[in-house]
Design a protein around this motif. Sequence first.
Motif, PDB file in Angstrom:
ATOM      1  N   GLN A 160       0.818  -1.203   0.000  1.00  0.00           N
ATOM      2  CA  GLN A 160       0.000   0.000   0.000  1.00  0.00           C
ATOM      3  C   GLN A 160       0.855   1.259   0.000  1.00  0.00           C
ATOM      4  O   GLN A 160       2.013   1.246   0.423  1.00  0.00           O
ATOM      5  N   ALA A 161       0.274   2.358  -0.424  1.00  0.00           N
ATOM      6  CA  ALA A 161       0.921   3.661  -0.337  1.00  0.00           C
ATOM      7  C   ALA A 161       1.079   4.032   1.140  1.00  0.00           C
ATOM      8  O   ALA A 161       0.417   3.451   2.006  1.00  0.00           O
ATOM      9  N   PRO A 162       1.944   5.003   1.454  1.00  0.00           N
ATOM     10  CA  PRO A 162       2.155   5.376   2.866  1.00  0.00           C
ATOM     11  C   PRO A 162       0.889   5.845   3.578  1.00  0.00           C
ATOM     12  O   PRO A 162       0.777   5.725   4.797  1.00  0.00           O
ATOM     13  N   ALA A 163      -0.080   6.375   2.831  1.00  0.00           N
ATOM     14  CA  ALA A 163      -1.343   6.843   3.413  1.00  0.00           C
ATOM     15  C   ALA A 163      -2.460   6.558   2.425  1.00  0.00           C
ATOM     16  O   ALA A 163      -2.214   6.427   1.219  1.00  0.00           O
ATOM     17  N   PRO A 164      -3.693   6.450   2.905  1.00  0.00           N
ATOM     18  CA  PRO A 164      -4.796   6.227   1.969  1.00  0.00           C
ATOM     19  C   PRO A 164      -5.085   7.468   1.137  1.00  0.00           C
ATOM     20  O   PRO A 164      -4.892   8.601   1.598  1.00  0.00           O
ATOM     21  N   ALA A 165      -5.538   7.253  -0.080  1.00  0.00           N
ATOM     22  CA  ALA A 165      -6.016   8.361  -0.896  1.00  0.00           C
ATOM     23  C   ALA A 165      -7.396   8.779  -0.399  1.00  0.00           C
ATOM     24  O   ALA A 165      -8.141   7.962   0.149  1.00  0.00           O
ATOM     25  N   ILE A 166      -7.745  10.039  -0.588  1.00  0.00           N
ATOM     26  CA  ILE A 166      -9.112  10.492  -0.352  1.00  0.00           C
ATOM     27  C   ILE A 166      -9.818  10.481  -1.699  1.00  0.00           C
ATOM     28  O   ILE A 166      -9.363  11.095  -2.661  1.00  0.00           O
ATOM     29  N   ALA A 167     -10.929   9.744  -1.786  1.00  0.00           N
ATOM     30  CA  ALA A 167     -11.708   9.650  -3.021  1.00  0.00           C
ATOM     31  C   ALA A 167     -13.033  10.380  -2.814  1.00  0.00           C
ATOM     32  O   ALA A 167     -13.851   9.955  -1.992  1.00  0.00           O
ATOM     33  N   VAL A 168     -13.231  11.472  -3.525  1.00  0.00           N
ATOM     34  CA  VAL A 168     -14.424  12.303  -3.386  1.00  0.00           C
ATOM     35  C   VAL A 168     -15.427  11.944  -4.474  1.00  0.00           C
ATOM     36  O   VAL A 168     -15.107  12.026  -5.665  1.00  0.00           O
ATOM     37  N   VAL A 169     -16.619  11.548  -4.077  1.00  0.00           N
ATOM     38  CA  VAL A 169     -17.673  11.193  -5.019  1.00  0.00           C
ATOM     39  C   VAL A 169     -18.502  12.440  -5.306  1.00  0.00           C
ATOM     40  O   VAL A 169     -19.073  13.043  -4.391  1.00  0.00           O
ATOM     41  N   THR A 170     -18.555  12.840  -6.577  1.00  0.00           N
ATOM     42  CA  THR A 170     -19.259  14.066  -6.929  1.00  0.00           C
ATOM     43  C   THR A 170     -19.730  14.021  -8.369  1.00  0.00           C
ATOM     44  O   THR A 170     -18.986  13.593  -9.258  1.00  0.00           O
ATOM     45  N   ALA A 171     -20.952  14.444  -8.611  1.00  0.00           N
ATOM     46  CA  ALA A 171     -21.465  14.535  -9.978  1.00  0.00           C
ATOM     47  C   ALA A 171     -21.096  15.873 -10.599  1.00  0.00           C
ATOM     48  O   ALA A 171     -20.767  15.951 -11.779  1.00  0.00           O
ATOM     49  N   SER A 172     -21.115  16.925  -9.809  1.00  0.00           N
ATOM     50  CA  SER A 172     -20.910  18.279 -10.335  1.00  0.00           C
ATOM     51  C   SER A 172     -19.449  18.718 -10.362  1.00  0.00           C
ATOM     52  O   SER A 172     -19.103  19.662 -11.069  1.00  0.00           O
ATOM     53  N   LEU A 173     -18.590  18.053  -9.585  1.00  0.00           N
ATOM     54  CA  LEU A 173     -17.197  18.472  -9.406  1.00  0.00           C
ATOM     55  C   LEU A 173     -17.120  19.900  -8.873  1.00  0.00           C
ATOM     56  O   LEU A 173     -16.193  20.659  -9.167  1.00  0.00           O
TER      57      LEU A 173
END
Length: 306
Positions: A160-173
Amino acid sequence: MRRLFPIPAPYVRSADFPDTAGTENSAASAPGTSPEGNTGTVPGTGEVSGAVVSGTADSGVADFTDRRWSLDELADLYAYPRTDDGAGWLRANMVSSLDGAAHHEGRSQPLSSDADMRIFGVLRGLADAVVVGAETARKEGYRPARAREAFAARRAAAGQAPAPAIAVVTASLDLDFSQPLFTEPLVPTVIVTGSGADEARVRAARAAGAEVVFAGEGGAVDPSRVVGALAARGLSRLLTEGGPRLLGQFAGSGALDELCLSLAPLVVAGDASRIMNAPVTTVPETFVLASVLEEAGFLFTRYRRS
């Protein structure tokens, strides 16, 4: 912290974490604890109080005396299960008041505790990515996840990477790409959106260093496709922290594999939403209790889809 539910969770140790592979299921017999319920202090850093299970794994007898749990023990207890190649596992972590509120005055922090934050840190320490809705990311002021020395060896052994990625769920960005979430991440932030999302916003996200992942046709995100889309990019151990609307969509689409729910001994009343805010399911889905910990009146439960 006491363990109130003595039956162990399903065996989840695997080659994912070779430093602990082959050990007994720590839900029943944590490192440093004999099956008979040795209550001695567990060596190691980041110790937290916990509970001991007495007798055999299926004896149904528990020792409710407080004991010390290390971060490694908690990490073993909450370890992700082995999944089929290319498949992901979606775990949710939420907190609720006794009367079902998911937040107080718009934020979940007032419902939390020191023990809740320790478990929060462990769950993040095990995840490839933290999946969150755009509204929650804005309200809670999400920042990039940080690397923690306590999980460095475990993450390295699991690739794994040193830390988790943050994954943002968005339709509009509709996101502020000048925020630290995009300007200061140790691991690039991921944006999950629909394939028909506004092209200018997609270009802006990529220019800010974010990785854009498409999960759904048109502008909307299909919650049933998020796990597969992230797993295809090597992010298979997924942790969602909500909010209630996103979690409700995951549950309603059958994408939720596990729920870690912290029950706070607080009553807030008001009109706060529940931990899931989505249309009612046609048939309620059954989850099975895997473990319960208790500290200072807070219950830390873990359920898996049956």
